[in-house]
Motif scaffolding. Sequence first.
Motif, short mmCIF file in Angstrom:
data_model
loop_
_atom_site.label_atom_id
_atom_site.label_comp_id
_atom_site.label_asym_id
_atom_site.label_seq_id
_atom_site.Cartn_x
_atom_site.Cartn_y
_atom_site.Cartn_z
N ASN A 125 41.91 37.63 16.24
CA ASN A 125 43.43 38.17 16.38
C ASN A 125 43.40 38.37 17.88
OD1 ASN A 125 41.95 40.31 16.74
ND2 ASN A 125 43.61 41.89 15.77
N LYS A 126 44.69 38.65 18.50
CA LYS A 126 44.83 38.98 19.91
C LYS A 126 44.02 40.02 20.41
CE LYS A 126 49.55 37.17 20.30
NZ LYS A 126 51.10 37.53 20.78
N ASN A 131 38.93 38.93 12.02
CA ASN A 131 39.12 37.76 11.81
C ASN A 131 40.53 37.58 10.91
OD1 ASN A 131 36.72 36.64 13.17
ND2 ASN A 131 35.69 36.78 11.23
N VAL A 132 41.14 36.54 11.30
CA VAL A 132 42.53 36.33 10.56
C VAL A 132 42.45 35.06 9.77
CG1 VAL A 132 44.96 36.08 10.61
CG2 VAL A 132 43.92 37.45 12.16
N LEU A 133 42.33 34.90 8.43
CA LEU A 133 42.46 33.83 7.64
C LEU A 133 43.66 33.33 7.49
CD1 LEU A 133 40.49 31.95 5.87
CD2 LEU A 133 41.02 33.46 3.95
N LYS A 134 43.84 32.15 7.65
CA LYS A 134 45.35 31.13 7.45
C LYS A 134 45.02 29.83 6.64
CE LYS A 134 48.74 32.90 9.98
NZ LYS A 134 50.24 32.96 9.58
N SER A 224 52.43 36.65 15.13
CA SER A 224 51.88 37.53 16.20
C SER A 224 50.39 37.61 16.22
CB SER A 224 52.58 38.88 16.11
OG SER A 224 52.50 39.18 14.85
N THR A 225 49.85 37.34 15.22
CA THR A 225 48.35 37.52 15.17
C THR A 225 47.50 36.67 16.34
OG1 THR A 225 47.82 36.38 13.32
CG2 THR A 225 48.27 38.68 13.12
N HIS A 226 48.12 35.67 16.58
CA HIS A 226 47.38 34.18 17.02
C HIS A 226 47.38 34.49 18.60
CE1 HIS A 226 46.23 30.27 18.37
NE2 HIS A 226 45.50 30.38 17.18
#
Length: 229
Positions: A125-126, A131-134, A224-226
Amino acid sequence: MKKLSFILFASIFIAVYANAGLKEINSDDLSHITGQAGADISLNLSLNQTSDYQLDSSVCSDPIYCRLAVSFNNRYHDGSQDTYTNGVRTPSVTGKKQWLVFKGIQGTVNIQRLGLDGADLTYRNKANTVNVLKPAIQLSSSKTKPIQIRNLGFNAISIETDTVANEGSGNTPGYLAATTGTGYSNGKYTIAGFDNGKETGFTGLMMNGNLALNGKVMIFSCDSTHPRC
């Protein structure tokens, strides 16, 4: 009675469907959903060619059917009597429109394999804390299945002119030109030699080769997380 029963059933079905409602699925929910692998896409794009990648004489028996013409705005053969008002050009009646004509257009592009799959994308994330899972759509290609390009291009290019100014009555557009004169007839050269029987013009271009691409492209919703959103 049958009609009444049908109406009653339809009303119950609509009421149940309406009460079911729709629920938004977030990325976490989607990450737990699995499916099958996807699809491999193959495309063979051919224009004016036979199966052995030669210009198809049956399609192009009349050369005007195998041309691509471009006309640029306010491009005329004679602009000496044009007028200008506040920088806006008004072409004169002497102007005949000119065309950039690509003659003998042909080619084959064979995309042997383009992978289309669903995939999981993980990024930081920013704040670089979690970790963000997409879920993502993945397009992939392999160098073992290159894109095959065969005789893609044109035989000649020329600048042609309309026969009547401002596309008036009886005009023959430049892209339909079949010039006749000394050394050529019906738009083709008649002088013995390399160009005999070919369309008038200059600078032909043909491309042949294999384009090897090895990699993947992932398409996903941006929030907004990227770091780049």
